[in-house]
Write an enzyme that holds these catalytic residues in place. Structure first.
Site, PDB file in Angstrom:
ATOM      1  N   HIS A  52      65.086 119.471   8.126  1.00 36.93           N
ATOM      2  CA  HIS A  52      64.375 118.358   8.592  1.00 36.93           C
ATOM      3  C   HIS A  52      63.169 118.169   7.676  1.00 36.93           C
ATOM      4  O   HIS A  52      62.777 118.948   6.760  1.00 36.93           O
ATOM      5  CB  HIS A  52      63.698 118.878  10.127  1.00 36.93           C
ATOM      6  N   GLU A  54      59.920 117.864   8.102  1.00 32.10           N
ATOM      7  CA  GLU A  54      58.750 118.595   8.152  1.00 32.10           C
ATOM      8  C   GLU A  54      59.013 120.004   7.627  1.00 32.10           C
ATOM      9  O   GLU A  54      58.128 120.677   6.845  1.00 32.10           O
ATOM     10  CB  GLU A  54      58.448 118.833   9.496  1.00 32.10           C
ATOM     11  N   CYS A  85      60.677 122.219  14.204  1.00 33.63           N
ATOM     12  CA  CYS A  85      59.863 121.878  13.170  1.00 33.63           C
ATOM     13  C   CYS A  85      58.287 122.357  13.831  1.00 33.63           C
ATOM     14  O   CYS A  85      57.479 122.789  13.091  1.00 33.63           O
ATOM     15  CB  CYS A  85      59.836 120.446  12.864  1.00 33.63           C
TER      16      CYS A  85
END
Length: 152
Positions: A52, A54, A85
């Site tokens: 992801h 992040e 995250c």
């Protein structure tokens, strides 16, 4: 300043969709008003479900700062962070998160993580993912040597 970094996260997300055909998420990690690292969602490109935006920014920042802790860093994300995250931000010491779009804004596009958040709100025995702790030895056998090394 906040809007500038949020716009940068959005621009990263838009470029990710256009150039890589990745998911529309971008992240900018900032410390002392300076960009330390950025990330985009690379789940499709890498086939890594943890890639992801992040987390990519956190991984890059940890390398830049040569430290696993990101105390004092601020995360700017194009969308509301998923539970994975957000947990990583807690674990690394990120102090603040700003996001451009809410979970509700992502819902019509199939990008909401509201269902996962609702799982965490339930009692452990009511969640769809069950966690079973079965101690096969004393915890000191595993954790003791780590503590003796001065870790923690």
């Amino acid at each position: 300043m906040v809007e500038r970094f949020l716009r940068q996260a959005i621009d990263l997300a838009a470029a990710n969709v256009k150039e890589r055909r990745g998911r529309p998420f971008g992240a900018v990690l900032v410390k002392d008003d300076r960009v330390i690292a950025t990330g985009v969602n690379e789940v499709e490109a890498t086939r890594d479900p943890t890639a992801h935006a992040e987390l990519q920014a956190i991984r890059a920042a940890s390398r830049v700062l040569a430290a696993p802790r990101l105390d004092g860093c601020v995360m700017y994300a194009s969308g509301h962070p998923c539970p994975m995250c957000l947990s990583a931000m807690y674990l690394t010491g990120v102090s603040t998160v700003y996001c451009a779009f809410s979970i509700e804004a992502a819902e019509p596009y199939g990008l909401s993580t509201a269902a996962i958040y609702s799982q965490f709100a339930q009692a452990a025995d009511q969640r769809t993912l069950r966690v079973h702790c079965i101690p096969v030895c004393d915890a000191a056998e595993l954790y003791g040597p780590w503590l003796k090394q001065g870790a923690g």
